[in-house]
Motif scaffolding. Structure first.
Motif, mmCIF file in Angstrom:
data_model
loop_
_atom_site.group_PDB
_atom_site.id
_atom_site.type_symbol
_atom_site.label_atom_id
_atom_site.label_comp_id
_atom_site.label_asym_id
_atom_site.label_seq_id
_atom_site.Cartn_x
_atom_site.Cartn_y
_atom_site.Cartn_z
ATOM 1 N N GLU A 326 7.962 52.255 109.058
ATOM 2 C CA GLU A 326 8.928 53.795 110.314
ATOM 3 C C GLU A 326 9.702 53.522 111.260
ATOM 4 O O GLU A 326 10.392 54.843 111.161
ATOM 5 C CB GLU A 326 7.851 55.004 109.781
ATOM 6 N N ARG A 327 8.957 52.636 111.349
ATOM 7 C CA ARG A 327 9.882 52.426 113.311
ATOM 8 C C ARG A 327 11.435 51.863 113.428
ATOM 9 O O ARG A 327 11.681 52.447 113.926
ATOM 10 C CB ARG A 327 8.754 51.943 114.079
ATOM 11 N N PHE A 328 11.426 51.242 111.393
ATOM 12 C CA PHE A 328 12.822 50.177 111.941
ATOM 13 C C PHE A 328 13.657 50.893 110.405
ATOM 14 O O PHE A 328 14.674 51.450 110.675
ATOM 15 C CB PHE A 328 11.990 49.273 110.920
ATOM 16 N N VAL A 329 12.868 51.976 109.969
ATOM 17 C CA VAL A 329 14.144 52.437 108.685
ATOM 18 C C VAL A 329 14.830 53.444 109.757
ATOM 19 O O VAL A 329 16.108 53.675 108.491
ATOM 20 C CB VAL A 329 12.479 53.872 107.894
ATOM 21 N N PRO A 330 14.472 53.962 110.441
ATOM 22 C CA PRO A 330 15.947 54.933 111.322
ATOM 23 C C PRO A 330 16.796 54.146 112.018
ATOM 24 O O PRO A 330 18.428 54.875 111.936
ATOM 25 C CB PRO A 330 15.153 56.234 112.113
ATOM 26 N N ILE A 331 16.267 53.293 112.233
ATOM 27 C CA ILE A 331 17.024 52.450 112.581
ATOM 28 C C ILE A 331 18.426 51.254 111.620
ATOM 29 O O ILE A 331 19.860 51.378 112.192
ATOM 30 C CB ILE A 331 16.591 51.061 113.550
ATOM 31 N N VAL A 332 18.021 50.659 110.220
ATOM 32 C CA VAL A 332 18.861 50.583 109.789
ATOM 33 C C VAL A 332 18.723 51.357 108.143
ATOM 34 O O VAL A 332 19.747 50.897 107.427
ATOM 35 C CB VAL A 332 18.955 48.833 109.863
ATOM 36 N N GLY A 333 17.900 52.155 107.691
ATOM 37 C CA GLY A 333 17.994 52.044 106.864
ATOM 38 C C GLY A 333 17.130 52.076 105.858
ATOM 39 O O GLY A 333 16.475 50.846 105.963
ATOM 40 N N THR A 334 16.153 52.358 104.875
ATOM 41 C CA THR A 334 15.505 51.976 103.880
ATOM 42 C C THR A 334 16.026 50.907 103.352
ATOM 43 O O THR A 334 14.852 49.827 103.384
ATOM 44 C CB THR A 334 14.489 52.897 102.613
ATOM 45 N N ASP A 335 17.110 51.022 102.188
ATOM 46 C CA ASP A 335 17.100 49.801 101.805
ATOM 47 C C ASP A 335 17.404 48.161 102.637
ATOM 48 O O ASP A 335 18.044 47.490 102.199
ATOM 49 C CB ASP A 335 18.544 50.067 101.218
ATOM 50 N N ARG A 336 18.175 48.595 104.085
ATOM 51 C CA ARG A 336 17.619 46.734 104.862
ATOM 52 C C ARG A 336 15.870 46.860 105.810
ATOM 53 O O ARG A 336 16.448 46.330 106.848
ATOM 54 C CB ARG A 336 18.894 47.291 106.088
ATOM 55 N N VAL A 337 14.942 47.474 105.215
ATOM 56 C CA VAL A 337 14.036 47.329 105.831
ATOM 57 C C VAL A 337 12.983 46.293 104.560
ATOM 58 O O VAL A 337 13.187 47.452 103.370
ATOM 59 C CB VAL A 337 13.121 48.081 106.021
ATOM 60 N N ILE A 338 12.118 45.328 105.013
ATOM 61 C CA ILE A 338 11.810 44.684 103.733
ATOM 62 C C ILE A 338 10.091 44.492 104.699
ATOM 63 O O ILE A 338 10.110 44.365 105.484
ATOM 64 C CB ILE A 338 11.638 43.666 103.068
ATOM 65 N N ALA A 339 9.066 44.760 103.954
ATOM 66 C CA ALA A 339 7.864 44.757 104.526
ATOM 67 C C ALA A 339 6.764 43.409 104.411
ATOM 68 O O ALA A 339 7.443 42.585 103.347
ATOM 69 C CB ALA A 339 6.505 45.462 103.816
#
Length: 377
Positions: A326-339
């Protein structure tokens, strides 16, 4: 509902049967090649099944057939012989009692690291094609829709298999890039994503280039990315992942170069997916680099932060995983984050700090945490 895909860095624990076969080949002992191939195919199938069961949506072959993520090239390319000097990371040298302890406990892997003593040329793609066939068959068998295969970058090969043939380091990198190009293109042509392992962009700062300033090292790292990009010139970056790390070992890591200093170089790689450590206690804070330099992240980049550690047997709580994502989701959006994971769980055959069953428990927690973060997005 939003979805966050789940992947990892690539290497996974190997069975004892696989390790025994790999070391028989490594030590040039006689072994049954047909039995070797059968063991690899079965192990890859089991490895993919375990990933799917854990909730991993972008799987790998676990690097099952490889002795290590970088030195496997000595078996597939000409020009390597003898042995390279061993360079202990600078942070471990600062704590000699700890270095002595891990050495005496068997905490360092032992495998051949030959020098480059001749022209680097491919021996053919036969071994790679077996790896690709095994992974694709396992994916079809176990219902995995998307997979990736690891390959060594020119820079990391130059780190572990040092040059004693080419006139300059630049010439060696160029030769490696030319030689590896076909391997990269073969992986992508098969329909798999290509992952380039590039610890040379961080680890080599405190392992090989300790006599340089950070600024001088960044120029070296930039030359590594330039060589890599040359090898990738015919490949769609959307099919490429790049992994950077500071060394997959438990240690003080007090000599690690900061993410902030390597950030620009990392972003210049012809790769859509950026895999990096954020569970490592020396780098967990550096998610703020991505926040503060958001404008410098190209719009097509997808971030794959390591949100489970690969050097301890703690199984992260899914909520911890979710909070890290959740630290990264606001930076690039959910669709641009993979765990992702910090590094591999089986970087070297027969060696790994994490128990095999716990490694898959960690992947299960990774998937659970990704689901939590996606539901809250």
């Amino acid at each position: 509902m939003a979805k966050i895909d789940v992947s990892h860095v690539g290497s996974l624990p190997r069975t004892q049967e696989v390790v025994d076969f790999i070391f028989a080949r490594e030590q040039e002992q006689p072994y049954d090649e047909a039995a070797f191939d059968a063991a690899m195919a079965k192990a890859v199938s089991d490895t993919v099944r375990k990933q799917v069961d854990a909730g991993v949506t972008i799987v790998s072959d676990g690097e099952t057939s490889k002795i290590s993520y970088a030195t496997y090239v000595k078996d597939r390319y000409t020009g390597f012989s003898g042995d390279s000097p061993r360079n202990a990371p600078a942070d471990l040298k600062l704590y000699p009692s700890f270095l002595k302890r891990i050495a005496e406990s068997g905490g360092t892997p032992k495998y051949a690291r030959p020098m480059c003593t001749g022209e680097v040329r491919s021996k053919g793609q036969g071994e790679l094609e077996k790896d690709i066939a095994n992974l694709k068959a396992a994916m079809a068998e176990h219902g995995a829709e998307r997979g990736f295969m690891n390959a060594a970058s020119p820079g990391v090969i130059s780190l572990f298999l040092q040059n004693d043939f080419y006139e300059t380091r630049a010439a060696y990198l160029e030769a490696l890039a030319d030689a590896m190009k076909a391997e990269y293109e073969t992986i992508v042509a098969s329909g798999l994503d290509l992952q380039l392992d590039c610890p040379d962009l961080a680890l080599s700062r405190h392992m090989l280039f300790t006599d340089l300033s950070d600024e001088e090292f960044i120029k070296i790292a930039a030359s590594h990315v330039e060589a890599l990009n040359h090898a990738l010139q015919n490949i769609d970056p959307a099919k490429v992942r790049i992994h950077i790390c500071w060394g997959n070992y438990e240690g003080p890591h007090v000599c690690d170069i900061s993410m902030d200093k390597v950030f620009t170089t990392l972003m210049e790689a012809r790769a859509r997916y950026i895999l990096f450590e954020t569970s490592n206690p020396r780098h967990a804070h550096e998610w703020t680099v991505f926040r503060d330099r958001k404008a410098e992240i190209p719009d097509d980049k997808i971030l794959v932060p390591g949100v489970v550690d690969t050097t301890t047997n703690f199984v992260e709580h899914p909520e911890v995983v979710a909070q890290r994502l959740e630290r990264f989701v606001p930076i690039v959006g959910t669709d641009r984050v993979i765990a992702g994971s910090d590094c591999g769980f089986g970087t070297f055959a027969g060696f790994g700090a994490v128990d095999p069953d716990i490694a898959y428990a960690k992947l299960g927690a990774l998937a659970e945490g990704a689901a939590i973060a996606a539901a809250r997005a």
